[in-house]
Every structure is written in structure tokens, then in C-alpha cells.
Design an enzyme around this catalytic site. Structure first.
Site, PDB file in Angstrom:
ATOM      1  N   SER A 117       0.854  -1.322  -0.145  1.00 17.45           N
ATOM      2  CA  SER A 117       0.322  -0.240  -0.064  1.00 17.45           C
ATOM      3  C   SER A 117       0.545   1.559   0.078  1.00 17.45           C
ATOM      4  CB  SER A 117      -1.075   0.349   1.171  1.00 17.45           C
ATOM      5  OG  SER A 117      -2.004   0.683   1.084  1.00 17.45           O
ATOM      6  N   ASP A 130      -0.778   1.605  -4.006  1.00 14.66           N
ATOM      7  CA  ASP A 130      -2.197   0.541  -4.949  1.00 14.66           C
ATOM      8  C   ASP A 130      -2.716   1.049  -4.986  1.00 14.66           C
ATOM      9  OD1 ASP A 130      -3.215   0.957  -2.023  1.00 14.66           O
ATOM     10  OD2 ASP A 130      -3.305  -1.337  -2.187  1.00 14.66           O
TER      11      ASP A 130
END
Length: 463
Positions: free
Chosen positions: A105, A249
Site C-alpha cells: 500500500s 496500490d
């Protein structure tokens, strides 16, 4: 029934330092074997789709997971760098049993992670994750894998980015375009570095891109949703109408208005909620957010006759609460925004398109459209500890209760343990900034003192 304890999975899949357990090839192989075994049920041919972001270690984890799934008898489709919401979408549209996203992330390249999605495009539940961990630890586990004649195959799906591009564009109102808008976008050198600028350009915008040159090491480094300062400078320099900052992401975002001011997830939720409420599109009579969302958002929604349903931190829990409450909008202050009309997980690009649709409709600047409430002063302090959590200490419990009682309706206190590190997070917000800061300082000092006392007692007992 209580959920079995989990050792690998945290609040958003598995995450850790690349090439060290649990983010090493051996663990990834075992995870692929166990997860494949878990989902390889029934007589049909089982399939899994695997995507990743742009960090270097993805080249290590992707083949290890692939080998595990193939060994469990599942066919693997590889799609390369693509946003997390695209994996959730592809899992459903391709009728896969499982979707996998290799990403940490918003973390820097040294870390990586693995997120798992079920056939419905939803992140796995705590119970499912615990069952997969139990399979990984089971004796004679390897004996239950596929026979040589039942091994899976792996192939690459070339049109995956195009599928997501069209899905994202379809979320924008029909008959509308972004003609005449100049949009700056920071893709954090991450998974959306190709697809996000393409979507904006194909919808008619003039696109100014940054963070679109990944090299395996620069993902999220001084860019993206966690570091929007450079984007703010770019917006002012190029006189853009809006800036969009995605994370590595692309499942979350923050926005920057034409003046270079950052718009966080709470303001984005308020903006979309107000628009959808006026259009009769908001379902469930409210919005779902986490315990971290500002009290100003809650008061703003109450003024519109809408409820704010709070849940624990993690977009997975936001999604679960949305389904329970029947809501179609939820998210986090950090920028995860879930729009269940369009997808099953946070989608930074699709959320940005909803705000852009409002800019087109109202023909007003982002500084006016996206400033829906005045947030209460808020502060968060992290306290590291060793040994037992100080939250179990009676003095700490009493101190937290007393601080909350003093603030009353003027603010609130939130003290919680991190789900991934030995940290206690102390947050307070209040109408008066001085009172807020004093409350945080007082509680932080108390927790540090009790944590130190607990560590001393532990050492004494060991001696």
C-alpha cells in the site's frame, strides 16, 4: 463465537520487510499452497488472479505465490502492476475463486504485503484468514496438495489494465466529460501509473502527471497520498483545477484544491455524501467511517439528517459495516473511500471521479465544492511499549475515562492499540485546541509512565 488468533494476517492482509519472514519466498509459497487448498473445493477448474504494485520484491513474491497455487491445483492468471481495486473487480468478472494483490500500500519499497480477495471481490474475513493460517501449520499438509496430473497452469492476462480503465470510466456520469479541466495526478510511482492518467485523459481532461516513472525503489517516496506537498506545488504551478494523489496500490487518495490545500478522506466523504444525498443516490441513510474520522464530519452529517456509523480502523471493517447497515458509501480519514455502487473495496481513482463529476456539475472551484465542514482540532501521538500492553493497567483505564468525561460533547478521546506494531495510539479532538493538546499530553504521559513501570516489573520478575 470468537475468532481464532492470527499470527500472519493483520488488519489488511500480511505485511512485512521484503525478503524477511513473513514477506519471504518460502512463506509466500506456503501461503499460496494453503490458500489454494482452502479455495480448491468442488469439481470445477479453480482459478486465481494475481496483481502487484511496482516495488522490486514483487518479482520475488509473485513467482513464489504462483508456484504455491499451481501446486494446490489452481490455474493462475498474472496481470502485472495494477491497482488493488482492479484485482477485486477482476476476481469477480473473471469468475475466479481468489484474487491476490502483492502490495504494501502506502509503505516504502523495503516493505511488501499480500492482500486476498474471495470470489465475491471482498477481502477475506478474520475467520477465513485464521483457517488459512491453520492449514499452513497443519502436520502432513503437503500430502494434501494436488497430484501430478492435477497441477494448475499459469498464464498472463494481457488486457487486464484495459478492463479496469473501462470499468473506472463507467463510474463517471454518462454524457459528461472532463473537457476544460486541468487535472494534476500523482500516482506515487505505483500500481496506477499507467491506468489513472489514461482514464482522466480519455474522459477529456488535460492531464499533468507526476509519480509515473517507477523503478522498483521509488514507490511512495516523498510522493503520493501520504506526501502530497509536491503535488500541491504542482497544482499551483500549473494552475490545475484539482490535484489527485494516489497511494502505491491506488486504493486510497487525498485531493488538492486549486489553491494547493489538501483535502483528506473525511472531506471527500462529506462531499460525495452531500451530492449523493441531494440526488437520492445515498443508500442506508448514512455513511460508514472509522473511529479516526473527525467529529466535524459526524456533526456535518447530522446536520443533513444522516448518520455516521463508526467502525474499527481498516477499510475491510468499513466494508463489512457498510453491508450490515445497508450503506453504499464509507471510508477512512486516510483516504480509503468505498463506493459499493462501483466496487467492493477502496478505489482512489473512482472516488476522485465522483468529486470531478461534482466540479463539472456545479462549475465551482474545488476549494468551495470540497470544503464541507470545519474539522475540530485533532492530534495523534504514538507510544511504543515492551511487554504487556499498558491499556490493561487500571490507572490508564481510569485516566482515559476521566479525560473523556471532561471533554464531554466538546470533543472525544480515542486510545487504541495498533494492529501491526507494539504501539498505543492516543488521539483527542476538541473544540478548543489548547484543551485538545493538553488532553493528549496528559494521557500520553500517563501511558508512558505505566508502560515503563510494567517493563520494570517484568525485568524484576525475570531476575
Amino acid at each position: 463465537m470468537s475468532t481464532p488468533p492470527r499470527k500472519l494476517f493483520g488488519t489488511d492482509g500480511i505485511r512485512g520487510k521484503a525478503n524477511q519472514p513473513p514477506m519471504d519466498a518460502g512463506t509466500a509459497l506456503r501461503l499460496g499452497q494453503a490458500t489454494g487448498r482452502f479455495f480448491n473445493r468442488g469439481s470445477h477448474r479453480h482459478r486465481v488472479v494475481i496483481g502487484k504494485d511496482t516495488r522490486l520484491s514483487g518479482y520475488m513474491l509473485e513467482p513464489a505465490l504462483t508456484a504455491g497455487f499451481v501446486g494446490a491445483g489452481m490455474d493462475v492468471m498474472l496481470v502485472g502492476p495494477i491497482p488493488t481495486p482492479a484485482i477485486a473487480m477482476l476476481t469477480r468478472s473473471l469468475r475466479c475463486d481468489l484474487g491476490v494483490m502483492i502490495s504494501a500500500s502506502h509503505n516504502l519499497f523495503e516493505d511488501n504485503g499480500i492482500k486476498l480477495f474471495g470470489p465475491d471481490g471482498l477481502k477475506l474475513s478474520d475467520v477465513q484468514e485464521a483457517e488459512i493460517e491453520a492449514l499452513m501449520d497443519a502436520p502432513n499438509f503437503l500430502e494434501s496438495l494436488a497430484a501430478p496430473t492435477k497441477l494448475g497452469r499459469a498464464n498472463r492476462l494481457e488486457d487486464a489494465p484495459g478492463r479496469y480503465i473501462e470499468t473506472a470510466k463507467a463510474s463517471f456520469p454518462k454524457g459528461r466529460s472532463l473537457d476544460g479541466l486541468r487535472i494534476a495526478i500523482d500516482c506515487a510511482h505505483g500500481a496506477a501509473y499507467k491506468v489513472a492518467p489514461t482514464v482522466l485523459w480519455e474522459l477529456g481532461a488535460e492531464v499533468v502527471s507526476t509519480g509515473v516513472a517507477p523503478d522498483g525503489f521509488n514507490i511512495n517516496r516523498d510522493c503520493g497520498a501520504t506526501a502530497p506537498a509536491k503535488l500541491a506545488e504542482l497544482v499551483r504551478e500549473r494552475r490545475a483545477d484539482l490535484g489527485i494523489a494516489l497511494d502505491g496500490d491506488a486504493d486510497r487518495l487525498v485531493l488538492v484544491d486549486e489553491q494547493g490545500r489538501v483535502i483528506d478522506g473525511d472531506q471527500i466523504l462529506a462531499t460525495i455524501a452531500g451530492s449523493w444525498h441531494r440526488q437520492g443516490r445515498l443508500v442506508g441513510g448514512g455513511v460508514v467511517a472509522t473511529v479516526m474520522s473527525n467529529l466535524g464530519l459526524e456533526r456535518h452529517l447530522e446536520g443533513l439528517g444522516l448518520a455516521l456509523h463508526r467502525t474499527q480502523v481498516g477499510d475491510r471493517y468499513v466494508g463489512e459495516r457498510m453491508r450490515e447497515a445497508g450503506c453504499n458509501l464509507g471510508g477512512e480519514q486516510s483516504g480509503h473511500v468505498i463506493l459499493s455502487d462501483f466496487g467492493t473495496t477502496g478505489d482512489g481513482l473512482v472516488a476522485a471521479l465522483q468529486v470531478l463529476a461534482l466540479l463539472v456539475e456545479e462549475k465551482r472551484p474545488a476549494s468551495e465544492v470540497c470544503r464541507r465542514f470545519e474539522p475540530l482540532p485533532q492530534r495523534l501521538v504514538n507510544i511504543r511499549f515492551t511487554g504487556a500492553s499498558p491499556l490493561g493497567d487500571a490507572e490508564v483505564t481510569a485516566g482515559i475515562a476521566a479525560a473523556g468525561a471532561r471533554l464531554g460533547k466538546r470533543g472525544r478521546v480515542l486510545v487504541r492499540a495498533s494492529g501491526t506494531e507494539p504501539l498505543i495510539r492516543v488521539m483527542a479532538e476538541a473544540e478548543d485546541e489548547g484543551e485538545m493538546r493538553g488532553t493528549v499530553d496528559e494521557l500520553a504521559a500517563l501511558i508512558r509512565a505505566r508502560a515503563a513501570a510494567g517493563a520494570i516489573r517484568k525485568v524484576g520478575a525475570a531476575e
